[in-house]
Design a protein around this motif. Structure first.
Motif, PDB file in Angstrom:
ATOM      1  N   UNK A   1       4.421   3.524   0.361  1.00 37.32           N
ATOM      2  CA  UNK A   1       3.088   2.955   0.502  1.00 37.32           C
ATOM      3  C   UNK A   1       1.722   3.743   0.952  1.00 37.32           C
ATOM      4  N   UNK A   2       2.197   4.965   1.729  1.00 36.80           N
ATOM      5  CA  UNK A   2       0.996   5.846   2.084  1.00 36.80           C
ATOM      6  C   UNK A   2       0.227   6.444   0.887  1.00 36.80           C
ATOM      7  N   UNK A   3       1.175   6.463  -0.305  1.00 34.47           N
ATOM      8  CA  UNK A   3       0.724   7.494  -1.308  1.00 34.47           C
ATOM      9  C   UNK A   3      -0.504   6.552  -2.169  1.00 34.47           C
ATOM     10  N   UNK A   4      -0.291   5.307  -1.923  1.00 34.65           N
ATOM     11  CA  UNK A   4      -1.218   4.451  -3.028  1.00 34.65           C
ATOM     12  C   UNK A   4      -2.460   4.798  -2.609  1.00 34.65           C
ATOM     13  N   UNK A   5      -3.335   4.924  -3.733  1.00 32.55           N
ATOM     14  CA  UNK A   5      -4.864   5.366  -3.639  1.00 32.55           C
ATOM     15  C   UNK A   5      -5.529   4.348  -2.829  1.00 32.55           C
ATOM     16  N   UNK A   6      -5.325   3.103  -3.455  1.00 37.67           N
ATOM     17  CA  UNK A   6      -6.028   2.030  -2.789  1.00 37.67           C
ATOM     18  C   UNK A   6      -5.711   1.778  -1.311  1.00 37.67           C
ATOM     19  N   UNK A   7      -4.829   2.463  -0.911  1.00 37.17           N
ATOM     20  CA  UNK A   7      -4.472   2.116   0.603  1.00 37.17           C
ATOM     21  C   UNK A   7      -5.051   3.397   1.271  1.00 37.17           C
ATOM     22  N   UNK A   8      -5.056   4.541   1.055  1.00 33.33           N
ATOM     23  CA  UNK A   8      -5.771   5.714   2.014  1.00 33.33           C
ATOM     24  C   UNK A   8      -7.007   5.913   1.458  1.00 33.33           C
ATOM     25  N   UNK A 100       6.393  -2.270  -3.898  1.00 29.02           N
ATOM     26  CA  UNK A 100       6.425  -0.691  -4.208  1.00 29.02           C
ATOM     27  C   UNK A 100       7.540   0.199  -4.055  1.00 29.02           C
ATOM     28  N   UNK A 101       7.676   1.075  -4.990  1.00 30.38           N
ATOM     29  CA  UNK A 101       8.772   1.746  -5.296  1.00 30.38           C
ATOM     30  C   UNK A 101       8.404   3.252  -5.722  1.00 30.38           C
ATOM     31  N   UNK A 102       9.245   4.048  -5.493  1.00 33.84           N
ATOM     32  CA  UNK A 102       9.038   5.392  -6.076  1.00 33.84           C
ATOM     33  C   UNK A 102      10.242   5.454  -6.959  1.00 33.84           C
ATOM     34  N   UNK A 103      10.916   4.545  -7.176  1.00 36.19           N
ATOM     35  CA  UNK A 103      12.126   4.661  -8.223  1.00 36.19           C
ATOM     36  C   UNK A 103      11.821   4.393  -9.673  1.00 36.19           C
ATOM     37  N   UNK A 104      11.632   5.035 -10.762  1.00 31.77           N
ATOM     38  CA  UNK A 104      11.230   4.952 -11.933  1.00 31.77           C
ATOM     39  C   UNK A 104      12.020   4.134 -12.782  1.00 31.77           C
ATOM     40  N   UNK A 105      13.346   3.852 -12.230  1.00 33.18           N
ATOM     41  CA  UNK A 105      14.249   3.005 -13.074  1.00 33.18           C
ATOM     42  C   UNK A 105      14.083   1.432 -12.641  1.00 33.18           C
ATOM     43  N   UNK A 106      13.304   1.340 -11.460  1.00 30.61           N
ATOM     44  CA  UNK A 106      13.215  -0.140 -11.146  1.00 30.61           C
ATOM     45  C   UNK A 106      12.390  -0.840 -12.119  1.00 30.61           C
ATOM     46  N   UNK A 107      12.822  -2.268 -12.639  1.00 30.45           N
ATOM     47  CA  UNK A 107      12.036  -2.830 -13.458  1.00 30.45           C
ATOM     48  C   UNK A 107      10.666  -3.202 -13.255  1.00 30.45           C
ATOM     49  N   UNK A 108      10.508  -3.790 -12.024  1.00 30.78           N
ATOM     50  CA  UNK A 108       9.375  -4.334 -11.424  1.00 30.78           C
ATOM     51  C   UNK A 108       8.709  -3.475 -10.219  1.00 30.78           C
ATOM     52  N   UNK A 109       7.834  -2.696 -10.619  1.00 32.42           N
ATOM     53  CA  UNK A 109       7.386  -2.040  -9.196  1.00 32.42           C
ATOM     54  C   UNK A 109       5.949  -1.414  -9.125  1.00 32.42           C
ATOM     55  N   UNK A 110       5.388  -1.387  -8.069  1.00 33.93           N
ATOM     56  CA  UNK A 110       3.933  -0.931  -7.715  1.00 33.93           C
ATOM     57  C   UNK A 110       4.224   0.495  -7.155  1.00 33.93           C
ATOM     58  N   UNK A 111       3.396   1.419  -8.116  1.00 30.31           N
ATOM     59  CA  UNK A 111       3.660   2.744  -7.608  1.00 30.31           C
ATOM     60  C   UNK A 111       2.102   3.426  -7.917  1.00 30.31           C
ATOM     61  N   UNK A 112       2.034   4.577  -7.591  1.00 30.29           N
ATOM     62  CA  UNK A 112       0.729   5.308  -7.811  1.00 30.29           C
ATOM     63  C   UNK A 112       0.762   6.387  -8.877  1.00 30.29           C
ATOM     64  N   UNK A 113      -0.522   6.821  -9.363  1.00 35.30           N
ATOM     65  CA  UNK A 113      -0.636   7.966 -10.359  1.00 35.30           C
ATOM     66  C   UNK A 113       0.300   7.813 -11.557  1.00 35.30           C
ATOM     67  N   UNK A 114       1.471   8.589 -11.685  1.00 38.71           N
ATOM     68  CA  UNK A 114       2.389   8.498 -12.870  1.00 38.71           C
ATOM     69  C   UNK A 114       3.665   8.203 -12.520  1.00 38.71           C
ATOM     70  N   UNK A 129       0.835  -1.588 -11.302  1.00 34.85           N
ATOM     71  CA  UNK A 129       1.934  -2.567 -11.201  1.00 34.85           C
ATOM     72  C   UNK A 129       2.529  -2.676 -12.603  1.00 34.85           C
ATOM     73  N   UNK A 130       3.964  -2.828 -12.634  1.00 38.63           N
ATOM     74  CA  UNK A 130       4.571  -2.601 -14.038  1.00 38.63           C
ATOM     75  C   UNK A 130       5.585  -3.636 -14.140  1.00 38.63           C
TER      76      UNK A 130
END
Length: 338
Positions: A1-8, A100-114, A129-130
């Motif tokens: 979560x600390x990597x989210x632009x909207x957070x820091x 929030x998840x850093x796992x690209x294989x997760x079907x529903x996740x919130x992440x940052x950048x790419x 959010x995808x």
């Protein structure tokens, strides 16, 4: 979560070095001109269908994108969808952390950048959010539980946007002379919702929300909201796409370019940031099923040679991620050498 632009970024007044792009890629300080001749297509039922098809095909051939109005998706639903996704990004961090998840294989996740923040040399100034949307009853349980009306509103919205996407594809099908039912479940069986959030940026001239790219799918419908940030690359120049109230931006994806044997073109575009306002956009991607074989339609190569070789869509996606938005390098992989 600390990597989210909207957070820091709430307390940051300096753009971190990892968000500063090279001179040739950054937007720069100069204002990008507004594109004055973006096709605006009225889908009202009382309009001539043949003329509408003609306008859509002309837009797809010249621009690779257009905007639609009077499209049948209610303004109330559009407003409700934009409100609930903004409510999501405005939730406390502890609520967003559940998605929030850093796992690209997760079907529903919130992440940052790419897709893979940890492997990037530079980061994009956006949170995302995808999640999948089709079939709705098989994937809605994966979506965020908060805000409490998220699933209800976005569920209704995804159905209406899918219906509109298929309607536009049917008009394109007719205009290209493809057989009835061409854009069936194999080519349109996957729908992905991508909700981008771009917080205010300390120096928009140095950063990017999303880099120059074209979409890998069949067709994209984008709801911009009220804040400008979408830019399209045409004839060697970046042009700003004005947000129109309740209009959808329609992007032609790589798959439709290939199916049309190059008659239609996918549009290169990017997202830029600003220093004063956050910007949220809702994007619906219509994709082929992963195992679908994509190739130029037979009726598009009757009088000419095919420009692209057949491929499986999941393999195309893999190359797309590897090429990181380099459209020429990507498409060269699938072009038939003559």
């Amino acid at each position: 979560m600390e990597t989210l632009v909207s957070t820091w970024s709430r307390t940051s007044q300096i753009l971190p070095e990892k968000y500063v792009f090279p001179i040739g890629e950054r937007p720069g300080p100069d204002e990008v001109p507004l594109c004055q001749n973006i096709p605006l297509i009225d889908l009202s039922a009382d309009k001539s269908q043949s003329q509408t098809i003609e306008k859509i095909l002309a837009a797809c051939e010249e621009f690779g994108f257009f905007q639609v109005i009077n499209h049948g998706v209610s303004e109330d639903l559009i407003d409700a969808a934009m409100k609930v996704v903004n409510d999501f990004y405005n939730m406390p961090d502890e609520d967003k952390a559940k998605v929030y998840s850093t796992d690209p294989s997760k079907d529903c996740r919130l992440f940052t950048s790419s897709y893979s923040y940890a492997k990037e040399e530079l980061h994009f100034w956006r949170d995302n959010l995808r999640h999948p949307c089709h079939p709705l009853d098989e994937c809605i349980h994966l979506w965020p539980e908060k805000p409490t009306n998220y699933r209800n509103v976005v569920g209704k919205y995804s159905l209406e946007v899918r219906k509109l996407s298929l309607r536009i594809l049917e008009l394109i099908r007719e205009g290209l002379g493809l057989e009835s039912g061409y854009f069936g479940e194999e080519l349109t069986g996957s729908q992905l919702m991508s909700i981008n959030h771009y917080p205010p940026c300390p120096d928009p001239s140095l950063s990017l929300g999303l880099p120059k790219h074209a979409d890998p799918n069949v067709i994209t419908l984008l709801l911009q909201g009220t804040v400008s940030g979408l830019q399209v690359f045409k004839n060697g120049q970046w042009l700003s796409v004005e947000p129109l109230p309740h209009a959808f931006v329609v992007n032609i994806g790589h798959q439709l370019q290939i199916i049309s044997n190059g008659k239609l073109r996918s549009a290169e575009h990017r997202a830029v940031t600003n220093s004063k306002e956050s910007r949220t956009s809702i994007v619906s991607f219509i994709n082929p099923c992963p195992e679908t074989i994509v190739e130029p339609a037979k009726s598009m190569i009757n009088d000419c040679v095919p420009l692209y070789r057949p491929f499986m869509f999941k393999d195309f996606l893999k190359f797309y991620e590897e090429k990181k938005g380099d459209t020429k390098a990507l498409m060269n992989v699938y072009k038939i050498k003559t």
